[in-house]
Every structure is written in structure tokens, then in C-alpha cells.
Design an enzyme around this catalytic site. Structure first.
Site, PDB file in Angstrom:
ATOM      1  N   LYS A  38       0.856  -1.187   0.000  1.00 54.24           N
ATOM      2  CA  LYS A  38       0.000   0.000   0.000  1.00 54.24           C
ATOM      3  C   LYS A  38       0.891   1.236   0.000  1.00 54.24           C
ATOM      4  CE  LYS A  38      -3.689   2.306   2.600  1.00 54.24           C
ATOM      5  NZ  LYS A  38      -4.565   2.221   3.799  1.00 54.24           N
ATOM      6  N   LYS A  55      -2.177  -1.543  -3.812  1.00 52.03           N
ATOM      7  CA  LYS A  55      -3.034  -0.357  -3.774  1.00 52.03           C
ATOM      8  C   LYS A  55      -2.162   0.895  -3.878  1.00 52.03           C
ATOM      9  CE  LYS A  55      -6.385   2.014  -0.793  1.00 52.03           C
ATOM     10  NZ  LYS A  55      -6.978   2.088   0.558  1.00 52.03           N
TER      11      LYS A  55
END
Length: 325
Positions: free
Chosen positions: A195, A248
Site C-alpha cells: 500500500k 493499492k
């Protein structure tokens, strides 16, 4: 003029031929639909920076999920927006927290639906950070204990998969340990393994009311300049017990998706985040892009890079188109 024996255009001549030799396919089974759940009743509030995306009270979320399941969508990812926040995110793990209530209600109406819950503190803390603050910084190890409590509370409510998004070191291992000790060894972990600290999260922070009140998240989310670090992060989460790993955002990090696909034989998810959604919607509204075509191309690129699953706010729209096809 002599042509080569192989002419690539032969296999592009008609749509049926193109379909016959198409390498990458998107299906409804690939889609995970993220939903924002808030307290109250009869609430369906559009998010300003995310047109056609809403905050739902539980009753309205059930209506939305009914429509999604009728389209064939099999999984949702829930984000909670509580009425009360405090320094340590207490409402994230209480029995009657917004996500705990939502999971029970959803599972009662749609027992076969895969319910995935976001495990983090940013939506629940008054300061907006993803962990417990000590001496002005996010304390990694104190945060692990709270994350474990959140995950267990979600599992008790009926969640099928918990998805830690905080990026604390060691959180997958601690959550796995806590779930197993509480008798939830069947509950899977979808780890936000890679992330990045991305500017593409802006609309989400408006939707979830989770912007940090001071500083930023660069001390725990990944530096966008790094790629080899993604392999280390994913390796750690897999070693600690992650069942699914995630990248992400998606589109700006297709190279990372590809790298992880080549390295690991684990289910791989990619999150087409709020900023990606907002850019497509804004450009389409201005008439600069064809929304349907650019959306299809973007999702196919994520699949082509190697993602097995795609978390997208466009899930319903894509499901409708796939059903038409």
C-alpha cells in the site's frame, strides 16, 4: 512487396475473431464492491468527489447489496464511518460498532455473500491516523494489539475475510494469531501487502472522514519511488499468514502488480482506488473521455498485469455490462 507469412491483422478482422483469440478476460467473479457504511437510518448520501458513490446506512446498504448480488457480484468490502471517534479508535472493535452491526445484518440477509472488512483505525480515531499515537508518532506495536481486537470482533460478527490496511509491521502475524486463538482459523486475511502513500486516496478520505489531523502517513505507507520493497512487504505478509495479497493503488502501480504476480503463487488483488475512480468520472463528465471504454480498458490492464481480483467502485456498472455481453 513481399509480406511476412504471418499477418497479425487476420486475427483482428471481426469482433468474433478478436474474441476468439483474446488473452485476458474480465468476469463478474473478479470483482469486489467497496461500500461505505454509516450510522443512522434511511441514509444514502452521495460523496461529492465520487459521483454515484454513497455513504449508506445499514438498511440502505442492504438494498444496494441486493441489487449487487442480483447482478452476480459475490463479494463486498466494508468501510465503517462511526458517530464517535476517540484517540484510540474504541468504536472500531466494540460489539455494536458500525461494521459489526453491518456484518451481522448482511450475513442474515445474504449468507452466501463474501463479506470482507477493512481492519484499520483511521476511520475511528479522532486524529485520523492508522494507529495508536505515542509521543507524537504512530506506535507500531501498541497498534498491533488493537488491530487484532478489531479483526476478532469482525470475525465474531460473521466476516469471511478481514483486510488489514494499516501497514504496521507484523500486523498479519498478530491478527492470524488472534483469530486462531479465538476459534476463527477459517477466517481468511486479505492483506494490503503493498500500500503506497498515494495522492490517489483523496476522495476516499472525504468519503470515510479519515484524513489525518496532523502530519501524513509516509512513515508507515510505502514510498511511491520503491518497487523492490514491495517484494519484501509481500514476502513478510505471506510468511505471517496472509491468504490474499493486495496492491493499492492499481493503475499507477501496474509494474508492481506484474512483479508480484511473477514472484508469488498467491491470490493477488488490486484496488482501483477513489482517485482513479474520480479521474475517470471527471474526465467523462467533461466529455474528454468515453467513460465505458476507458473503464473497460483500465480494468483489463489491471487483469493483464496479473491481478486475480479487482476492488472497484465501478463493480456494479461492469457487472451490468458483463451480463449484457
Amino acid at each position: 512487396m513481399l509480406f511476412p507469412e504471418y499477418r497479425p491483422r487476420r486475427l483482428r478482422r471481426t469482433e468474433n475473431i478478436r474474441s476468439l483469440v483474446r488473452e485476458t478476460h474480465l468476469t463478474i467473479d473478479d470483482l469486489i464492491y467497496p461500500l461505505f457504511i454509516c450510522e443512522g437510518k434511511n441514509i444514502k448520501q452521495e460523496i461529492r468527489s465520487m459521483p454515484e458513490v454513497y455513504r449508506f446506512s445499514i438498511d440502505k446498504a442492504l438494498e444496494e447489496i441486493k441489487e449487487a448480488t442480483q447482478l452476480g457480484i459475490k463479494a463486498v468490502l466494508l468501510f465503517g464511518i462511526p458517530n464517535k471517534k476517540d484517540e484510540v479508535g474504541t468504536s472500531a472493535y466494540i460489539e455494536n460498532g458500525i461494521i459489526q452491526k453491518a456484518v451481522r445484518a448482511i450475513k442474515d440477509k445474504f449468507p452466501e455473500l463474501i463479506v470482507i472488512t477493512d481492519v484499520c483505525l483511521c476511520e475511528y480515531t479522532s486524529h485520523g491516523h492508522c494507529g495508536i499515537i505515542k509521543n507524537g508518532e504512530v506506535d507500531n506495536d501498541l497498534t498491533l494489539e488493537v488491530l487484532a481486537k478489531i479483526a476478532v470482533s469482525h470475525a465474531k460478527a460473521g466476516a469471511d475475510i478481514v483486510a488489514p490496511s494499516d501497514m504496521m509491521d507484523g500486523r498479519v502475524g498478530r491478527i492470524r494469531e488472534a483469530l486462531d486463538e479465538a476459534g476463527f482459523s477459517h477466517v481468511a486475511i486479505m492483506s494490503y501487502a503493498v500500500k503506497y502513500c498515494s495522492a490517489f486516496y483523496g476522495p476516499f478520505r472525504e468519503a470515510a472522514e479519515s484524513a489525518p489531523k496532523f502530519g501524513d502517513r509516509r512513515s508507515y505507507q510505502m514510498d511511491p519511488a520503491n518497487s523492490r520493497e514491495a517484494l519484501r512487504e509481500a514476502s513478510l505478509d505471506i510468511e505471517e499468514g496472509a491468504d490474499i495479497i493486495m496492491v493499492k493503488p492499481a493503475m499507477p502501480y501496474l509494474d508492481i502488480i506484474k512483479m508480484l504476480r511473477n514472484e508469488f503463487n498467491y491470490p493477488l488483488a488490486a484496488y482501483q482506488v477513489s482517485g482513479e475512480y474520480a479521474m475517470i468520472k471527471a474526465a467523462a463528465k467533461l466529455g474528454w473521455l468515453d467513460e465505458e471504454k476507458i473503464l473497460w480498458e483500465s480494468l483489463i490492464s489491471i487483469k493483464r498485469a496479473g491481478a486475480d481480483l479487482i476492488i472497484t467502485y465501478f463493480a456494479k456498472k461492469i457487472a451490468k455490462k458483463l451480463n449484457e455481453k
